[in-house]
Design an enzyme around this catalytic site. Sequence first.
Site, PDB file in Angstrom:
ATOM      1  N   LYS A 237      13.174  34.296 -30.617  1.00 57.94           N
ATOM      2  CA  LYS A 237      12.771  34.747 -29.290  1.00 57.94           C
ATOM      3  C   LYS A 237      13.579  35.979 -28.888  1.00 57.94           C
ATOM      4  O   LYS A 237      14.701  36.154 -29.371  1.00 57.94           O
ATOM      5  CB  LYS A 237      13.067  33.631 -28.263  1.00 57.94           C
ATOM      6  N   ARG A 311       4.859  21.386 -30.948  1.00 63.95           N
ATOM      7  CA  ARG A 311       3.749  20.622 -31.532  1.00 63.95           C
ATOM      8  C   ARG A 311       4.145  19.985 -32.855  1.00 63.95           C
ATOM      9  O   ARG A 311       3.622  18.957 -33.247  1.00 63.95           O
ATOM     10  CB  ARG A 311       2.512  21.527 -31.653  1.00 63.95           C
TER      11      ARG A 311
HETATM   12  N1  BES Z   1       9.454  26.230 -25.475  1.00 60.86           N
HETATM   13  C1  BES Z   1       8.468  27.233 -25.651  1.00 60.86           C
HETATM   14  C2  BES Z   1       7.511  27.354 -24.466  1.00 60.86           C
HETATM   15  C3  BES Z   1       8.122  27.787 -23.172  1.00 60.86           C
HETATM   16  C4  BES Z   1       8.131  29.125 -22.824  1.00 60.86           C
HETATM   17  C5  BES Z   1       8.640  26.864 -22.295  1.00 60.86           C
HETATM   18  C6  BES Z   1       8.684  29.512 -21.613  1.00 60.86           C
HETATM   19  C7  BES Z   1       9.187  27.262 -21.092  1.00 60.86           C
HETATM   20  C8  BES Z   1       9.206  28.583 -20.741  1.00 60.86           C
HETATM   21  C9  BES Z   1       7.641  26.927 -26.903  1.00 60.86           C
HETATM   22  O1  BES Z   1       8.318  26.287 -27.924  1.00 60.86           O
HETATM   23  C10 BES Z   1       7.188  28.226 -27.443  1.00 60.86           C
HETATM   24  O2  BES Z   1       7.996  28.993 -27.839  1.00 60.86           O
HETATM   25  N2  BES Z   1       5.882  28.441 -27.453  1.00 60.86           N
HETATM   26  C11 BES Z   1       5.331  29.648 -27.934  1.00 60.86           C
HETATM   27  C12 BES Z   1       4.094  29.293 -28.716  1.00 60.86           C
HETATM   28  C13 BES Z   1       3.529  30.441 -29.512  1.00 60.86           C
HETATM   29  C14 BES Z   1       4.491  30.866 -30.588  1.00 60.86           C
HETATM   30  C15 BES Z   1       2.218  29.996 -30.129  1.00 60.86           C
HETATM   31  C16 BES Z   1       4.986  30.529 -26.748  1.00 60.86           C
HETATM   32  O3  BES Z   1       4.603  30.021 -25.693  1.00 60.86           O
HETATM   33  O4  BES Z   1       5.168  31.727 -26.867  1.00 60.86           O
HETATM   34 MN    MN Z   2       9.330  27.629 -29.190  1.00 56.77          MN
END
Ligand code: BES
Ligand code: MN
Length: 460
Positions: A237, A311
């Site tokens: 990230k 997931r």
């Molecule tokens: N934990 C994150 C989602 C999230 C984002 C929660 C902001 C709270 C605040 C999750 O694991 C994630 O990173 N999801 C990705 C999915 C994508 C790679 C398909 C996302 O939302 O960018």
């Molecule tokens: Mn994630």
Amino acid sequence: MKISFEIKSSRKAGACVVFAAEGGGLEESAAAWDKKNGGAVKRAIAAAGFEGKKGKILAIPGLAGVSASYLLVAGLGKAAAGDAAASGLATGLLLNSYRFDKYLTREPKEKKPTLKSVEVVVKAAAAARKKFDASRKLADAVFLTRDLVSEAPNVLYPESFAKIIRRELAPLGITVKVLGRKEIVKLGMGALASVGQGSAQEEKLVTMHYKGGSKNQKNIAFVGKGVTFDTGGISLKPGANMGDMKWDMAGAGAVVGLMKALAGRRAKVNVVGVVALAENMPSGTASRPGDIVKTMSGQTVEILNTDAEGRLILCDALWYCQEKFKPTQIIDLATLTGAIITALGHEYGGLFANAEPLAKHLLGAGKETGEELWHMPLNDAWDKDIDSPAADMKNIGSGTAGSAIGAHFLRRFIQPGVAWAHLDIAGVAWSNKDRTSVPKGASAFGVRLLDRYVAEYCEK
Ligand code: BES
Ligand code: MN
Ligand code: ZN
């Protein structure tokens, strides 16, 4: 915060609450203070333009004859000051009083909250006291979840999380079982294991079984995402706000709080809670985009983005839960996608469900508790979108409808005949501002909602 209910004020608490109806007169104790203070209460009410409207509160400081530093006059609207009003107000005060301040070692005294006790003056004091006892128990459960979600990720990691679950829930008669990496691998949970493998902290799967129902009553299940820190893994990230990802375990936190709430009030249901706990880190042992893993269900997954890890841990937790506990319905909670924040902001959790009655009941419980959900659609086109040429599925779609893609991934792990709902709580698990019953910070979204859902629809 200490909260008591009295028919007449003992005038000993830090603040004293009296009720005023719209267009109505002052309550007995308040009228006495008004008299003693030469009409100061009525003057303050007039000066503030306070009309007794529902939800409005007027704070009057420094009255003679009230050792309380504040007299709080609470508007009732057209309602009468009964036990429910009194207990409801007290519950709101209590839920709002939460603070996570264990690490504030240098906080000046004037910044610390001074209000430690509140006395609610109402004729139906005894009944209010009884009603409030139940709310206080629920608030304790909410506070446990808020503590977990607020905790720093160097302190709360899968192993320490599992320890807290055992410490908090086992004394309530809940059977707590903790599976470690060895068992997780042995059971074939390749997806869950793949998320934990980059971390020095071993992933855990924790089950919590509460048997408050009859012997032959089927289980209902709650499954939570517990990523104690989400760096994204090799699909790292960006740095800004990455600290927020300490609360990527809010789904698991809510399941734990819910179990405490249900056992705490001896709910007449058989409930199983399952949380998958892992830390998503980039390292030499971390999973790579392109890895293909086998889940406990036997289905294989091509991991194309290691940041879509929720997931991956949930699919094995869901499968294990169904194999082991044969529940009739499963509700999962997860901070699964940033996309749900784009869709619903911070006002609603996203609800996906394969069963209409379940969805309707959850929406209703959400409205009643103020933890609101919005019903999102499922569509087979989105299911197709996660087909992979290299494995049974991939863990991301082609780029649109991100929250639904996550839901469809999970749906592939729900067995026939099981009613299932998925709550994407990424937008509501943490509040960046003070809200009704939720001070800035961890909200514990889901605990009050699901406690109400169980009370209304499952305890029959
Ligand atoms: N934990 C994150 C989602 C999230 C984002 C929660 C902001 C709270 C605040 C999750 O694991 C994630 O990173 N999801 C990705 C999915 C994508 C790679 C398909 C996302 O939302 O960018
Ligand atoms: Mn994630
Ligand atoms: Zn995550």
